[in-house]
Design a protein around this motif. Structure first.
Motif, short mmCIF file in Angstrom:
data_model
loop_
_atom_site.label_atom_id
_atom_site.label_comp_id
_atom_site.label_asym_id
_atom_site.label_seq_id
_atom_site.Cartn_x
_atom_site.Cartn_y
_atom_site.Cartn_z
N GLN A 154 33.57 43.26 7.67
CA GLN A 154 32.12 43.13 7.70
C GLN A 154 31.56 43.92 8.87
O GLN A 154 32.26 44.16 9.87
CB GLN A 154 31.72 41.67 7.88
CG GLN A 154 32.13 40.76 6.74
CD GLN A 154 31.70 39.33 7.03
OE1 GLN A 154 32.25 38.69 7.91
NE2 GLN A 154 30.72 38.84 6.30
N TYR A 155 30.30 44.24 8.77
CA TYR A 155 29.58 44.74 9.94
C TYR A 155 29.11 43.54 10.77
O TYR A 155 29.34 43.49 11.97
CB TYR A 155 28.38 45.58 9.48
CG TYR A 155 27.72 46.38 10.57
CD1 TYR A 155 28.17 47.65 10.89
CD2 TYR A 155 26.64 45.86 11.28
CE1 TYR A 155 27.56 48.39 11.89
CE2 TYR A 155 26.03 46.60 12.27
CZ TYR A 155 26.49 47.86 12.58
OH TYR A 155 25.89 48.59 13.58
N ASP A 156 28.49 42.55 10.08
CA ASP A 156 28.03 41.33 10.76
C ASP A 156 28.74 40.12 10.17
O ASP A 156 28.78 39.95 8.95
CB ASP A 156 26.52 41.13 10.52
CG ASP A 156 25.66 42.06 11.35
OD1 ASP A 156 26.09 42.42 12.46
OD2 ASP A 156 24.57 42.41 10.88
N THR A 211 27.07 38.70 14.19
CA THR A 211 27.59 39.47 15.31
C THR A 211 28.32 40.68 14.74
O THR A 211 29.15 40.54 13.83
CB THR A 211 28.56 38.65 16.17
OG1 THR A 211 27.90 37.47 16.61
CG2 THR A 211 29.04 39.45 17.37
N GLU A 212 28.01 41.84 15.26
CA GLU A 212 28.63 43.08 14.78
C GLU A 212 30.09 43.15 15.20
O GLU A 212 30.44 42.80 16.34
CB GLU A 212 27.85 44.28 15.34
CG GLU A 212 28.37 45.61 14.82
CD GLU A 212 27.75 46.80 15.56
OE1 GLU A 212 26.63 46.66 16.10
OE2 GLU A 212 28.39 47.86 15.58
N LEU A 213 30.94 43.62 14.30
CA LEU A 213 32.37 43.75 14.59
C LEU A 213 32.63 44.55 15.87
O LEU A 213 33.46 44.17 16.69
CB LEU A 213 33.07 44.40 13.39
CG LEU A 213 34.52 44.86 13.51
CD1 LEU A 213 35.42 43.82 14.14
CD2 LEU A 213 35.05 45.26 12.14
N CYS A 214 31.92 45.66 16.08
CA CYS A 214 32.11 46.43 17.32
C CYS A 214 31.87 45.56 18.55
O CYS A 214 32.56 45.69 19.56
CB CYS A 214 31.14 47.61 17.38
SG CYS A 214 31.64 49.04 16.43
N ALA A 215 30.86 44.67 18.48
CA ALA A 215 30.57 43.82 19.63
C ALA A 215 31.71 42.84 19.87
O ALA A 215 32.04 42.52 21.01
CB ALA A 215 29.26 43.07 19.42
N GLY A 226 29.19 53.21 9.89
CA GLY A 226 30.64 53.37 10.02
C GLY A 226 31.22 53.18 11.41
O GLY A 226 32.42 53.38 11.60
N CYS A 227 30.42 52.76 12.40
CA CYS A 227 30.99 52.62 13.75
C CYS A 227 32.13 51.61 13.77
O CYS A 227 33.19 51.86 14.34
CB CYS A 227 29.92 52.24 14.76
SG CYS A 227 28.98 50.77 14.33
N CYS A 228 31.92 50.46 13.10
CA CYS A 228 32.95 49.41 13.11
C CYS A 228 34.20 49.88 12.38
O CYS A 228 35.32 49.52 12.76
CB CYS A 228 32.44 48.13 12.48
SG CYS A 228 30.90 47.49 13.18
N THR A 229 34.02 50.69 11.33
CA THR A 229 35.15 51.23 10.58
C THR A 229 36.06 52.04 11.51
O THR A 229 37.28 52.03 11.38
CB THR A 229 34.63 52.14 9.44
OG1 THR A 229 33.57 51.46 8.77
CG2 THR A 229 35.72 52.50 8.47
ZN LIG Z 1 30.01 48.80 14.81
#
Ligand SMILES: [Zn+2]
Length: 658
Positions: free
Chosen positions: A365-367, A317-321, A399-402
């Motif tokens: 992490q990203y995922d 699961t992506e951090l942004c999610a 870099g979105c999650c960053t």
């Molecule tokens: Zn993200």
């Protein structure tokens, strides 16, 4: 000074805490007094069940404050010093750099972090972004970099500005938003929502509703209708949901995108506040149930790497999610006032969120995977993500999650307490916090002391400035049938597990509420009839030895791989007739970072057996064996620690029969 508001049948009082206005016409307009009271929905909007307290009314204490301080000392407090996308060359600060979502994303988390910690350095950083945005609003009302013509980053900036206004009372924000929305209304037909904005329109509605509740301009509701008309119809997608398993790469599009779905969980309910349509109201609940059914994971989130990925615990699961699902559920908790939805927030915050960060919060992490036995730069069975997606680092994969990760803990903190429509307060999730607000014209301070979710006891001290009657509503844990709530020592009656419990009385300084929740170990059924283990809201995972290997220095931080130093391929021996007898609960001292193997104050002991045939496949734990698994090897004593503490882990275990 104080003033009294009466809207939609609700009466809240506000008190001034800003410095009093000085009559000096050479100075900029002083800010009006900052309100510590919630602003309810203005007619004809449908009322919400609960209302947010203004940012800053809820502050973290205890371990939660420490967590925010760790965050501030890590990437969140320093990212702008070395990551160009939110550095001084950002186009959102007048530079020639990044001009899209990253600056606003960063600010959206930095604002609540700064004001909840009252951190002067972070507040100064916030001001730089806010001042530039407000000072450079164009004559037509547009905000942000001129080269950006996409509405999506503006939507994020609006969320950041509304939070900032609540924390500061800054008088520039409301007129800036009015001007921006007038500009958008005038140009939306010629420049309609495109791509991301089309799928994420619910986020803008929040800011429109926020402003309408303050200025009552009905043109805002016309704009909201125009936006809803251009936005993607999530309700229709979920009425005939096509993504009932892992989405193949060839089928992946913006409808199956994890972050879009996480954001859109709230869209139906938020739109219903304006549309008044019960079907819209219910759409968010249905969306959450559907995601859970086909993609749900025991850590509280759903698999999306970065498209919907089924229920296999090897999927990520992506951090942004994760942070966007939290924000959506905080919003739904407010609109619905539903204890089950609030319980979902608790599972996300205490499991999925901390797991995705290194313990010093200098890497993420990203995922993240529920069964995560190797962190390395290598291909995995992701839908579309790259080889570095499960590294801990600065910007693994993308870099979105960053930019977007910073909102997780601070918005959660702000949402732990809300106001109720019956002029009281509700703890929607238990957490160590302090509330300062005004109820029935009386300043009220509430201090909630606890090591929950690591402990079973909560003490809430109620300190009104003078005796005042109002209801306090508390969650009764769904994880035990033996919760006891005492008010000044007197046990309360008729508590129902999983429901809210309302205590209406006159409160006097020194009143104390005590909650005791004797949590049993519980065993849930996961993917392929596997088992997972919980104690209260905490999910537990196998404590696998970790060897962290620095891959590459990245500015002030680095990218890391993590190798296992102990075996991971265990199944658990559960006694079906008495699952609890399979576990021992061990309690100790909480360390500086409770979401780390050495800092957690609680662990479990269980019995397990290695499954020799269960091996690494494609750099993840191989296909989860269908349970039960017959394995005759010797039983070993295993240590389980909270999921968020275990950066390598097995969480969904095969069940062993002998
Ligand atoms: Zn993200």
């Amino acid at each position: 000074m104080s003033d009294v508001r009466s809207l939609a049948g609700l009466v809240f009082a506000a008190i001034a805490i800003a410095a009093s206005a000085q009559a000096d016409t050479t100075q900029p307009q002083p800010n009006p007094p900052r309100s510590l009271s919630p602003v309810p929905n203005r007619a004809p909007l449908l009322p919400d069940a609960f209302y947010s307290l203004p940012l800053g009314a809820v502050k973290p204490v205890g371990w939660l404050k420490n967590e925010l301080k760790i965050q501030a000392a890590g990437l969140s407090g320093h990212l702008d010093e070395f990551w160009p996308d939110v550095g001084s060359n950002s186009a959102w600060l007048g530079g020639t750099g990044e001009a899209w979502e990253r600056g606003p994303y960063y600010l959206d988390g930095l604002v609540p972090l700064a004001y909840e910690l009252d951190d002067p350095v972070l507040i100064e950083k916030v001001r730089k972004w806010v001042n530039f945005t407000l000072d450079h609003q164009r004559p037509d009302g547009a905000i942000g970099p001129e080269k950006n013509t996409d509405w999506w980053p503006d939507m994020i900036m609006l969320k950041a500005l509304t939070q900032y206004q609540e924390a500061t009372g800054d008088a520039r924000v409301v007129p800036a938003l009015e001007k921006f929305f007038a500009y958008q209304a005038a140009t939306l037909a010629a420049n309609p929502l495109q791509k991301w904005a089309q799928y994420r329109w619910g986020d803008e509605l929040l800011s429109i509703i926020w402003l309408y509740n303050r200025d009552g301009d009905s043109k805002l509701l016309d704009l909201a209708r125009q936006i809803a008309g251009q936005g993607f119809d999530w309700k229709a997608l979920y009425a005939n949901f096509p993504f009932t398993g892992k989405v193949a790469k060839k089928d992946a599009d913006l409808r199956s995108h994890g972050v879009n779905n996480a954001m859109a969980i709230k869209t139906g309910a938020v739109w219903s506040v304006i549309s008044g349509n019960p079907a819209d109201r219910d759409a968010s609940r249905q969306m959450l149930d559907t995601l859970n059914r086909y993609h749900g994971l025991p850590n509280g989130t759903f698999a999306a790497d970065e498209h919907l990925a089924g229920r296999d615990p090897d999927q990520g699961t992506e951090l942004c999610a994760i942070v966007e699902e939290m924000f959506s559920i905080e919003t739904l908790t407010r609109i619905y006032g539903d204890s089950h939805i609030a319980g979902r927030l608790e599972r996300l915050a205490y499991n999925a969120l901390p797991a995705v960060f290194s313990k010093d919060m200098w890497a993420h992490q990203y995922d993240e995977q529920p069964n995560q036995v190797l962190v390395s730069k290598a291909p995995r069975d992701w839908t579309t993500n790259g080889d570095d997606s499960n590294l801990f680092g600065l910007e693994p994969n993308y870099g979105c999650c960053t930019a977007n990760m910073h909102q997780g803990w601070p918005k959660f903190t702000a949402s732990t307490w809300m106001a109720t429509a019956d002029k009281g307060l509700v703890a929607v999730v238990l957490a160590p916090t302090e509330v300062n607000t005004v109820v029935n014209d009386v300043p009220v301070r509430i201090v909630e002391e606890t090591e929950y979710p690591f402990a079973e006891n909560v003490t809430i001290r109620v300190e009104p400035a003078r005796p005042v009657a109002f209801p306090i509503t508390l969650p009764v844990s769904p994880y035990t049938s033996e919760t006891v709530i005492r008010v000044n020592g007197a046990a309360q009656r008729n508590l129902a597990s999983g429901q809210f419990y309302r205590i209406a009385r006159e409160w006097t300084a020194g009143d104390v509420i005590q909650i005791k929740m004797p949590f049993p170990v519980m065993v849930g059924t996961g993917y392929r009839s596997s088992v997972y283990v919980t104690l209260g809201p905490l999910l537990f995972s196998l404590d696998i030895g970790e060897r962290w290997k620095k891959l590459e220095r990245k500015g002030e931080t680095a990218d890391w791989e993590v190798d296992p130093t102990t075996p991971w391929n265990y199944g658990l021996i559960i006694h079906p007739a008495d699952p609890q007898s399979a576990f021992t609960i061990n309690r100790g001292q909480m360390g500086n970072q409770p979401f780390s193997p050495e800092g957690t104050p609680v662990s479990l002991t269980a019995k397990g057996v290695r499954i020799r045939s269960w091996k690494l496949v494609d750099n993840s734990a191989g296909p989860l064996p269908q349970s039960p698994v017959k394995e005759s090897g010797g039983a070993e004593t295993l240590k389980l620690i909270p999921y968020g503490a275990a950066k390598l882990r097995i969480t969904e275990f095969p069940e062993i029969i002998r």
